[in-house]
Structures are given as structure tokens and as C-alpha cells.
Design an enzyme around this catalytic site. Sequence first.
Site, PDB file in Angstrom:
ATOM      1  N   ASN A 155      23.215  36.563 -45.587  1.00 47.22           N
ATOM      2  CA  ASN A 155      23.024  35.814 -44.344  1.00 47.22           C
ATOM      3  C   ASN A 155      24.043  36.206 -43.291  1.00 47.22           C
ATOM      4  O   ASN A 155      23.816  36.037 -42.105  1.00 47.22           O
ATOM      5  CB  ASN A 155      23.092  34.300 -44.603  1.00 47.22           C
ATOM      6  CG  ASN A 155      24.288  33.888 -45.418  1.00 47.22           C
ATOM      7  OD1 ASN A 155      24.499  34.386 -46.530  1.00 47.22           O
ATOM      8  ND2 ASN A 155      25.091  33.000 -44.882  1.00 47.22           N
ATOM      9  N   CYS A 328      33.418  27.957 -40.831  1.00 43.47           N
ATOM     10  CA  CYS A 328      34.340  26.944 -40.308  1.00 43.47           C
ATOM     11  C   CYS A 328      34.484  25.827 -41.316  1.00 43.47           C
ATOM     12  O   CYS A 328      33.512  25.155 -41.616  1.00 43.47           O
ATOM     13  CB  CYS A 328      33.749  26.313 -39.051  1.00 43.47           C
ATOM     14  SG  CYS A 328      33.889  27.326 -37.637  1.00 43.47           S
TER      15      CYS A 328
END
Length: 391
Positions: A155, A328
Site C-alpha cells: 500500500n 502517523c
Amino acid sequence: MKKVYLDYAATTPVDKRVVKASEPFYTENFGNTMSLHSFGQEAKFYLDQSRQTLADLINAEPNELVFTGSATESNNTALKGCALRERSESKGKKNHIIISSIEHPCVVESAKWLKRQGFEITKLPVDEFGLVNPEDVKKAITEKTILVSVMHASNEIGTIEPIAEIGKICRQAGVYFHTDAVQSFGKIPIDVKRDNIDLLTASSHKMYGPKGIALLYIRDGVKIEPILHGGGQENGLRSSTVNVAAIVGFAKAADICKKEMSKEAKRLSKLRDKAIKNILKIKGAKLNGHPKKRLPNNINVSFPYIEGESLIIQLDMHGIACSTGSACSSIKLEPSYVLLAIGLKPEEAHGSLRISLGRFTTEKEINYLLKVLPKITKQLMAMSPFKNNEN
Ligand SMILES: Cc1ncc(COP(=O)(O)O)c(C=O)c1O
């Protein structure tokens, strides 16, 4: 301001043809597939039809597909379901799972959970392009191994893994092979029979279908412990009232992808290559992932001395939506473990950008990106405190 969406790997808009196909299943054919009356039986008919369409896309049998609520759920079910069942059936003799070091967090975290339950986990390294070496899979398999999970395509960096070779090795060793095909399903051909795939994950919202619906292919004969218990839907493997409207949409999305796949892959590859060629003209820019064995819609590049997040914000101010290569976490920004696994230094991994193209991406949009990006990177490089430190 012009709005350009280049984050199709994160999610896709629902194709209008998909919306149209699923609409009647919210208001008219809304029955519960477990009901015996005509409302229920009609819904069941369309559920079966959709299952067939989706199975056809990967050369599976319809009874081998289990619908779930997300790819995260499918991956959790594949890893935990196989691991728990096999450990129990082997009376504890089998307790080993192999994954690659660039899997999606839902695979990595499932493996971590299994480790806490006493399973042994092996994480396979990847090369500089993100490729798993099938020989490493062979070497890592022991008599305790239950399952190998290697994604079909990354991905983040778009690298396409050698799943046919890995599948063959696993089948010969009598070990289950699971592949997370979320990013490749509907984009490049998949054949579960030819490639010896025992379990496969795919998701609707990455291929112009609705969110909240995904599937897990489980080859006939593979034994798995369900994660959800209840009314026994989906052959007892995933209890919950079946979301027919979303499944009909998922199937319509698959049907469109199947018909348009080869033409669309060519179109996107051309746009991707044009973009890569021009982005690499930017000083210091470096392509991440394999130059050839790569998804038609993925671009991942690193820029020296630049924070990926600043780049995203600046691009967004110009109407362009992309993603960083960094994962993140809630409190601190950590460099992507995928980029670290392919050998990038943390500072290089921080300066990465993922651009993912899709069905509605036009050449005009790519030209706009190519006009804006060099200016932004130049500005950010000039402002960079890291650069000044080096001088
Ligand atoms: C390869 C891969 N696996 C799994 C997932 C998880 O999908 P979801 O968050 O829709 O469950 C994603 C989503 O980005 C993905 O790209």
C-alpha cells in the site's frame, strides 16, 4: 481552486454505476438474507449472485468467500482464525506464523497479538525494492509453521510481491498461504487456484465500491476459527446480518474493474511513468519501491531535507491531495517502517510522498501536479533547517 485527488490508495470515490446498482437494496430489496419470506429470499438471491461475481474475479468458488466489515477484519480473521484453530487441532505442536516486514498494520498488530498468546512470529526481511525473497520463506518454514502472510502489493511503495512462488513453496510445505490483496484486487489479475493461495483479503472501498464491506477468501478445506460468534451467517464464519446493499455494490465495482482492468492498467501505468520521469528531475528525488514490479497507480518518492507532512500541507493548499509515506502515530510522527525496511534512513523516510492515481485521474491533473510539485519542493528545501545544518 482546482481540486485534484491523488490518494486512491487510501480510499476511492464510489463509482456512480455502483451507487445506482446498490440503491434498491436500501429501500426495496432490504430483506434479511436469513428470513424465510420473499423479502429475505430475494435478498439472498442477490447475495449469492454478488458472491459469484466477486469469486469470478479471482477464480474462486462462491462458497469460498466470506463477507466481512473491512480488510482489517479479514486480515485479523485470517491470521487469528488459522493460528488458533491449527494450534488447537495440533494440540499445541503448531504455533508459528510468518509475515513480511512490510505488511499493513492490521497484519502486524494481529501477529503481535498472537505473540502475546504464545505464538512464535517470524518477520521476513525485504530487499531495497520491498521484495520478499521466496527462498527466505522456504528457510523460515518449520514443522511448527501454520501460516505465511505476504501481501500481494504494498500500500505504500506499490511493489508487487512474488506471490505465485511463495504460494507454491507454502503448498509444497503443507503450510497455509494468506495474501492481503487490498491494493491489487481489481487492478491486476489474481488467480487463487493458479497461485496456490489459501486465504486472500480484498476490500470494496479501494476499488470504487462502498466502505464497510470486504471479503476473505478461504479455500475449501482450510480450517479456521471464527472471530465473531452469533447467528451463524457466512457458514458460521462471520456472524452478523449480511449487508446486502454494500455487497451488491462491491460486486458491481468488481464487475466494472474486471471489464476495464487491462485498459485502465495501461492508462494508469502511462500516467504513472510520465509523473515518475518528471518528478525524478527534481534535485535529490528518489523513487521508492520497484521500478517495474509495481502497481499501475502507485508513485512513492523521497525528497532530501523535506518533511513529508509539510509537503502534504503545501500540496493541499494547491488543491492536491496526496499522502506521506510515514505512518502517523497519535503522539509522535514516526518514519514509515516500510521505508525503513527497504533501507531508507529515518530522515529520508520522513521526506516521502505517496501519490496514488485512479479511475478519475486525468493527464491534465498530472500536468498540474508536475507544475506545482517542483516549486513546492524547491521552497521547502530552501527553508529546511536540516539542510542548513549540513552546510
Ligand atoms: C494493504 C492494506 N491492507 C489492509 C488495509 C486496511 O483496510 P481498512 O482500513 O479498510 O480495514 C489497507 C488500507 O489502507 C491496506 O492498504
